[in-house]
Design a protein around this motif. Structure first.
Motif: not given
Length: 225
Positions: A47-64
């Motif tokens: 249920k850490f939804f915002l933190f999870a979305r933030w981590i996934s955004s970092i992943g998108r920035f790093m990997t495309g």
């Protein structure tokens, strides 16, 4: 750690360019995206939804590669090249699936609930393909590059084109509307062919040409009668 090693071995099994374990670890963005997703998915489940979305955004920035933290990704999934891959929130990707660059597993509804596709085990989705809506792609099915799939695909079938059509040795269906009966409760078919990169085979027929040939054969049979 065990799942991470399985992911690395999956890359080596399906990509002849992977020369060593260290090359896979250091140079394959698909591996990095899966590692980040597993962390963000765990946060999402807690249920850490915002933190999870933030981590996934970092992943998108790093990997495309964009994987929503709510998506469920199975074991030994291989995202090859990966740039531009988008996997939506309610997507389910089964074990041993392969996705190539530019693949979209997207939703077509604004309603909450299941709105993204389910890929059963062993599915191969070619580069640029779009699989849209709460449909099911059956076990060991193949989606050709740049196909647009909006209806379910049965196990072991190959779908190509816009809109996608199923390739068959006997007939080509212009739409996939007759395949929605395929569910995970049915016994999956045995795959007829080995792994096919980009969801294609060396002898893949042109579905339009195949349909025209069937019509010509039918006309010839009628003329003989």
């Amino acid at each position: 750690m065990h799942r991470w090693l399985e992911d690395i071995q999956a890359v080596r099994d399906r990509d002849p360019a992977a020369r060593s374990i260290f090359e896979v670890i250091l140079c394959y963005p698909g591996i990095h995206a899966l590692m980040i997703h597993r962390f963000s998915h765990a946060l999402w489940n807690h249920k850490f939804f915002l933190f999870a979305r933030w981590i996934s955004s970092i992943g998108r920035f790093m990997t495309g590669i964009e994987i929503h933290p709510g998506a469920q990704i199975g074991r030994r999934v291989f995202i090859d090249h990966g740039m531009g891959v988008v996997i939506g929130e309610t997507t389910i990707v089964g074990e041993d699936c392969t996705l190539y660059q530019g693949v979209t597993l997207g939703g077509t509804s604004l309603s909450p609930g299941k709105r993204h596709p389910t890929l059963e085990a062993g599915v191969v989705v070619g580069a640029g393909a779009k699989v849209l809506g709460p449909i099911t792609i059956g076990m060991d099915a193949k989606i050709g590059s740049n196909a647009v799939v909006v209806n379910s695909v049965p196990a072991s079938a190959t779908a190509v084109g816009i809109p996608a059509r199923i390739l068959s040795s006997n007939r080509v269906e212009s739409k996939l509307d007759k395949t929605s009966e395929s569910t995970s409760s049915e016994k999956p078919l045995t795959p007829a062919h080995p792994f096919a990169a980009y969801g294609t085979g060396a002898s893949m027929p042109d579905p339009v040409q195949q349909t025209l040939q069937e019509l010509l054969d039918r006309i010839e049979a009628l003329e003989r009668k």
